[in-house]
Design a protein around this motif. Structure first.
Motif, PDB file in Angstrom:
ATOM      1  N   LYS A 179       8.961  -6.700 -10.409  1.00 49.04           N
ATOM      2  CA  LYS A 179       8.968  -5.806  -9.429  1.00 49.04           C
ATOM      3  C   LYS A 179       8.011  -4.647  -8.717  1.00 49.04           C
ATOM      4  CE  LYS A 179      12.847  -8.043  -7.414  1.00 49.04           C
ATOM      5  NZ  LYS A 179      14.630  -7.500  -7.538  1.00 49.04           N
ATOM      6  N   LEU A 180       8.054  -4.023  -9.828  1.00 53.67           N
ATOM      7  CA  LEU A 180       7.371  -2.783  -9.595  1.00 53.67           C
ATOM      8  C   LEU A 180       5.699  -3.049  -9.877  1.00 53.67           C
ATOM      9  CD1 LEU A 180       6.613   0.378  -9.389  1.00 53.67           C
ATOM     10  CD2 LEU A 180       6.770   0.734 -12.645  1.00 53.67           C
ATOM     11  N   ALA A 181       5.583  -4.601 -10.424  1.00 48.19           N
ATOM     12  CA  ALA A 181       4.256  -4.040 -11.429  1.00 48.19           C
ATOM     13  C   ALA A 181       3.919  -5.065  -9.555  1.00 48.19           C
ATOM     14  CB  ALA A 181       3.983  -5.375 -12.099  1.00 48.19           C
ATOM     15  N   ARG A 182       4.080  -6.112  -9.566  1.00 47.15           N
ATOM     16  CA  ARG A 182       3.507  -6.454  -8.092  1.00 47.15           C
ATOM     17  C   ARG A 182       3.266  -5.413  -6.283  1.00 47.15           C
ATOM     18  NH1 ARG A 182       8.403 -10.050  -7.371  1.00 47.15           N
ATOM     19  NH2 ARG A 182       8.561 -11.288  -9.255  1.00 47.15           N
ATOM     20  N   ALA A 183       4.932  -4.238  -6.441  1.00 49.55           N
ATOM     21  CA  ALA A 183       4.451  -3.360  -5.157  1.00 49.55           C
ATOM     22  C   ALA A 183       3.380  -2.352  -5.851  1.00 49.55           C
ATOM     23  CB  ALA A 183       5.745  -2.654  -5.423  1.00 49.55           C
ATOM     24  N   ILE A 184       2.562  -3.057  -6.931  1.00 55.04           N
ATOM     25  CA  ILE A 184       1.638  -1.852  -7.312  1.00 55.04           C
ATOM     26  C   ILE A 184       0.065  -2.719  -7.143  1.00 55.04           C
ATOM     27  CG2 ILE A 184      -0.350  -0.377  -8.938  1.00 55.04           C
ATOM     28  CD1 ILE A 184       2.790   0.604 -10.201  1.00 55.04           C
ATOM     29  N   LYS A 185       0.229  -3.524  -7.429  1.00 53.88           N
ATOM     30  CA  LYS A 185      -0.980  -4.422  -7.301  1.00 53.88           C
ATOM     31  C   LYS A 185      -0.873  -5.022  -5.562  1.00 53.88           C
ATOM     32  CE  LYS A 185      -2.514  -9.655  -8.517  1.00 53.88           C
ATOM     33  NZ  LYS A 185      -2.252 -10.407  -9.075  1.00 53.88           N
ATOM     34  N   LEU A 186       0.028  -4.809  -4.423  1.00 54.12           N
ATOM     35  CA  LEU A 186       0.143  -5.536  -3.428  1.00 54.12           C
ATOM     36  C   LEU A 186      -0.617  -3.512  -2.415  1.00 54.12           C
ATOM     37  CD1 LEU A 186       3.022  -6.936  -2.388  1.00 54.12           C
ATOM     38  CD2 LEU A 186       0.944  -7.811  -2.442  1.00 54.12           C
ATOM     39  N   ALA A 187      -0.496  -2.372  -3.305  1.00 51.49           N
ATOM     40  CA  ALA A 187      -0.806  -1.403  -3.069  1.00 51.49           C
ATOM     41  C   ALA A 187      -1.939  -1.160  -2.820  1.00 51.49           C
ATOM     42  CB  ALA A 187      -0.311  -0.440  -3.549  1.00 51.49           C
ATOM     43  N   PRO A 190      -5.104  -3.411  -0.313  1.00 47.85           N
ATOM     44  CA  PRO A 190      -5.361  -3.085   0.656  1.00 47.85           C
ATOM     45  C   PRO A 190      -6.754  -2.152   0.252  1.00 47.85           C
ATOM     46  CG  PRO A 190      -3.269  -3.261   0.315  1.00 47.85           C
ATOM     47  CD  PRO A 190      -3.540  -3.353  -0.984  1.00 47.85           C
ATOM     48  N   ASP A 191      -6.523  -1.242  -0.682  1.00 44.74           N
ATOM     49  CA  ASP A 191      -7.772  -0.647  -0.889  1.00 44.74           C
ATOM     50  C   ASP A 191      -8.756  -1.267  -2.115  1.00 44.74           C
ATOM     51  OD1 ASP A 191      -6.430   1.675  -0.325  1.00 44.74           O
ATOM     52  OD2 ASP A 191      -5.323   2.456  -2.253  1.00 44.74           O
ATOM     53  N   GLU A 192      -9.020  -2.512  -2.464  1.00 41.42           N
ATOM     54  CA  GLU A 192      -9.463  -2.654  -2.727  1.00 41.42           C
ATOM     55  C   GLU A 192     -10.397  -3.708  -1.734  1.00 41.42           C
ATOM     56  OE1 GLU A 192      -8.107  -5.445  -5.443  1.00 41.42           O
ATOM     57  OE2 GLU A 192      -8.230  -4.293  -7.732  1.00 41.42           O
ATOM     58  N   GLU A 193     -10.368  -4.484  -0.924  1.00 42.91           N
ATOM     59  CA  GLU A 193     -10.738  -5.498   0.408  1.00 42.91           C
ATOM     60  C   GLU A 193     -11.188  -4.037   1.230  1.00 42.91           C
ATOM     61  OE1 GLU A 193      -7.624  -7.169   2.341  1.00 42.91           O
ATOM     62  OE2 GLU A 193      -6.907  -7.978   0.424  1.00 42.91           O
ATOM     63  N   ALA A 194     -11.286  -2.982   1.233  1.00 44.90           N
ATOM     64  CA  ALA A 194     -11.784  -1.842   2.188  1.00 44.90           C
ATOM     65  C   ALA A 194     -12.953  -1.698   1.788  1.00 44.90           C
ATOM     66  CB  ALA A 194     -10.728  -0.306   1.940  1.00 44.90           C
ATOM     67  N   GLU A 195     -13.387  -1.696   0.074  1.00 47.81           N
ATOM     68  CA  GLU A 195     -14.316  -0.788  -1.182  1.00 47.81           C
ATOM     69  C   GLU A 195     -15.132  -2.712  -0.760  1.00 47.81           C
ATOM     70  OE1 GLU A 195     -13.420  -0.254  -4.394  1.00 47.81           O
ATOM     71  OE2 GLU A 195     -11.990   1.255  -4.130  1.00 47.81           O
TER      72      GLU A 195
END
Length: 195
Positions: A179-187, A190-195
């Motif tokens: 769950k922690l890995a999924r949360a980090i990946k989701l967090a 959005p940053d990767e999409e902005a770049e």
């Protein structure tokens, strides 16, 4: 003269030594049976044929002993026992006594119920009452106690529950990092999409 006639009217009862010994043996056997009994209960025996009595014995577990014991002999067997003294209230009429060990109580009451229904004796020969650990129970009480889980069933439930703890713990501890890995990946997504 008066004393002589009074003595003539008195009845002298002498019990043969063999009869006395037989009764003494029955009392000893009942006392011995009570030592290994968890609960004892009785039903009226009136109207039972010998064939029906044998059928009844076949309906209950082998660990249960069924005996017709005269009330006076049963009274002697329970005399001085705090655990079984409440049986004294059931010492009237002709009874069949069930000496039930811990492992066969449910099956004994179930077998008795089936027998009484098959032979149409539920009204006349139902459970009169019983005694367990110094407490007297009426017919409803005996049946209610028979529905409680046995010691073996309770141990089995506890064992299953204990066995499930490590499995649930492993699942939940494995789930936290995922769950922690999924949360980090989701967090990060959005940053990767902005770049």
């Amino acid at each position: 003269q008066r004393g002589v006639s009074a003595r003539r009217n008195q009845t002298v009862r002498m019990i043969a030594p063999a009869v006395l010994e037989k009764k003494s043996n029955i009392v000893s056997e009942v006392k011995e049976e009570l030592e290994s009994t968890m609960i004892v209960f009785s039903i009226p025996v009136s109207g039972f044929s010998m064939k029906e009595t044998m059928e009844l014995k076949n309906k209950v577990p082998e660990s249960t002993t069924i005996r017709c014991v005269k009330n006076t002999l049963m009274a002697r067997a329970i005399e001085g026992s705090d655990e079984w003294s409440p049986c004294a209230d059931m010492l009237s009429g002709h009874n069949v006594w069930f000496f039930v060990r811990e492992d066969g109580f449910k099956d004994t009451v179930k077998g008795l119920g089936e027998f009484l229904k098959e032979n149409k004796k539920t009204e006349t020969n139902g459970i009169r009452g019983g005694v367990m650990q110094g407490t007297a129970y009426d017919a409803a009480g005996v049946e209610a106690v028979s529905k409680l889980p046995t010691k073996k069933e309770l141990i089995q439930k506890i064992a299953v529950s204990i066995r499930q703890v490590p499995t649930k713990l492993a699942r939940s501890s494995k789930a936290v990092p995922e769950k922690l890995a999924r949360a980090i990946k989701l967090a990060i997504a959005p940053d990767e999409e902005a770049e």
